[in-house]
Scaffold this motif. Structure first.
Motif: not given
Length: 551
Positions: A442, A490, A494-495, A497-498, A503-504, A507-508, A513
């Motif tokens: 990641h 990304r 999203l990455e 956020a992860y 990420e839930h 991030g997207s 969300k």
């Protein structure tokens, strides 16, 4: 029949009630970063900042006929950008002190310092940051003598661009008499001395604490102003989140007060500053999250080594341009192991600064021991920078589920001299974004501001081109390590956020969300690579509300 009608009424009523409290955003294109629906042209979100639906404007307006309209025309919308490694207070304080970034000589530094001195009271310390000897004709570290003629009485203290070295004049060094005599050196740091043992004025890594602790502390009002200035700059560049890498408990409390007053314009994922008060607070009281959802602390920042530019990054073998020097360990392996074990017991994520190949190996070995059988779990421990990796260590990050938190602009800033430091063999494992990503690691991207610019557009450009602002070298520096524009975006969404267990939520852009997004005049996934650094940020939204709008 009556029961069916009642059920239908209950189903439709919430939509009717919600319709007046819904905004439908329409754009030329929305890149959602959601695999289920990668693109859309419209998005509906509620006043509470929750994304309700994505699709096209006609469909969403039919579903929410009373919704407010937000039409951004030919603009492109992307999820809010997240910087996975920055220093908010440092950014704000840099705006309040002498700015030495991009100075091309000592003469230019003195010119800027004289201009800043006009704002100071007699005897007040002159503070600055941002110098880089690699940008000067002689490329040699500076000395106190370079400052003394211009400032014989006023203490001057100047931090290097990477924050891992400091330059003091003689007046400033008088505040730390222990450094002035003998051969004493602090653990994890270096006081540069001449042949007679006299300090030259250069303090590296932990030695900097001598001057930092001697200079007058900033007052609370200035500390809060620095945070506000930093956050204002961040949202103006399209950032909706920042991972603040290593702050003391007092700084977290400062953020808390701002959050309580509703004055956090973006999301802060704070990391405790080492094995100190903030980590102890997390252990005693649990992981912290503010009710607003805009502030949390559940990670600790540790230090394996120093920085490459000041030759403090810990290397397995000598520096290619400084034989006999293998860098510095800012925490001993024993201290690092104790802190990691404590964090593991407390359920705290560990993020370790590691730049040299030895620093990275020590971090990975420490993680393996501390995590034990949980190394295969969802721990999301991170290495901050992961700058130079030995070939045998590079695949370990993916195997151990360790996140590489990297800064693309570090590569393009360092490329003029990085190979001089480590040589042609070790450079192959340096700034190795493509190798890491292809191995399954990641890759969370950031800037390390104020070491680099807070502007994420520069990070996107650097990740895709591995070139400077003039497009040099042509084709990019070690171009096999480039990322695609999608991968870079990304990494900043999203990455990142992860890497912050978010990420839930962010991030997207997907139903359920948060409505954190950026409005860009251009499409970052359609423009030529060279245009990424000049994308136009038209607006930044957090929880569906504008926190920045360009004039």
């Amino acid at each position: 029949m009556r029961r069916t009608a009642s059920a239908l009424l209950l189903t439709l009523l919430p939509l009717t009630l919600l319709a007046a409290n819904v905004t439908v955003l329409s754009a030329h294109r929305i890149h959602t970063m959601d695999a289920a629906r990668p693109q859309a042209t419209a998005m509906a979100y509620g006043d509470d900042g929750t994304v309700l639906a994505l699709g096209d404007a006609a469909t969403l307006l039919a579903r929410y006929p009373q919704a407010r309209r937000l039409d951004v025309g030919n603009a492109t919308v992307v999820p809010g950008l997240i910087d996975a490694h920055g220093h908010m207070s440092g950014l704000g304080l840099a705006m309040l002190t002498a700015d030495l970034v991009d100075t091309a000589s000592k003469a230019e530094i003195l010119e800027r310092l004289r201009a800043k001195e006009k704002d100071l009271r007699p005897g007040e310390w002159l503070i600055g940051r941002g110098w880089d000897q690699n940008d000067w004709p002689e490329q040699a570290f500076p000395t106190a003598a370079d400052l003394d003629a211009a400032f014989p009485e006023r203490p001057v203290w100047l931090s290097r661009i990477d924050g891992h070295a400091g330059w003091a004049n003689t007046a400033a060094m008088r505040a730390v008499p222990r450094a002035l005599t003998g051969t004493w050196q602090p653990e994890g740091g270096s006081i540069q001395r001449d042949a007679a043992g006299k300090p030259t004025g250069l303090f590296i890594d932990n030695a900097m604490l001598l001057l930092e602790n001697a200079r007058p502390a900033i007052d609370e009002a200035t500390a809060e102003k620095a945070l506000q200035l930093g956050m204002r700059a961040a949202v103006a560049h399209g950032l909706t989140g920042v991972h603040d890498a290593g702050i003391p408990l007092a700084e977290l409390q400062r953020y808390q007060r701002l959050a309580d007053r509703g004055q956090l314009p973006l999301r802060i994922y704070a990391m405790a500053d080492g094995n100190k008060e903030a980590l102890e607070s997390l252990c005693q009281h649990g992981l912290y999250r503010h009710p607003s959802g805009r502030l949390q602390m559940r990670a600790v920042k540790l230090y394996a080594d120093g920085a490459l530019g000041s030759r403090g990054a810990a290397m397995l073998d000598d520096y290619s341009d400084d034989h006999g020097n293998r860098g510095l360990l800012l925490m001993s392996p024993q201290e690092l192991a104790a802190a990691a074990a404590k964090a593991k017991r407390c359920g705290v994520q560990v993020a370790t600064h590691a730049i040299g190949d030895r620093g990275n190996r020590i971090a990975l070995d420490t993680y393996a021991k501390a995590l034990g059988k949980d190394v295969d779990g969802d721990h999301r421990w991170r290495i901050e920078h992961a700058q130079i990796l030995a070939p045998e260590d590079l695949p370990r990050l993916a195997r151990m589920h360790v996140i590489a938190s990297m800064q693309p602009t570090h590569a393009t800033s360092d490329m003029p001299w990085a190979e001089d430091r480590v040589g042609p063999q070790r450079i192959v494992g340096a700034y190795a974004w493509r190798q890491l990503r292809d191995a399954g690691t990641h890759l969370a991207l950031g800037s390390d501001f104020p070491v680099e610019s807070v502007d994420p557009r520069l990070g996107l450009y650097a990740a895709v081109t591995r070139a400077d602002g003039k497009g040099l070298p042509v084709g990019g520096w070690y171009p096999d390590e480039k990322l695609t524009a999608f991968e870079a975006l990304r990494g900043f969404t999203l990455e990142a956020a992860y890497a912050g267990f978010a990420e839930h939520d962010v991030g997207s852009l997907a139903p359920g969300k948060r409505a954190d997004f950026v409005v860009l005049a251009e499409d970052p996934l359609a423009v030529p690579d060279a245009a990424l650094r000049t994308l136009t940020v038209k607006a930044t939204y957090v929880d569906g509300k504008p926190v920045f709008e360009a004039r």
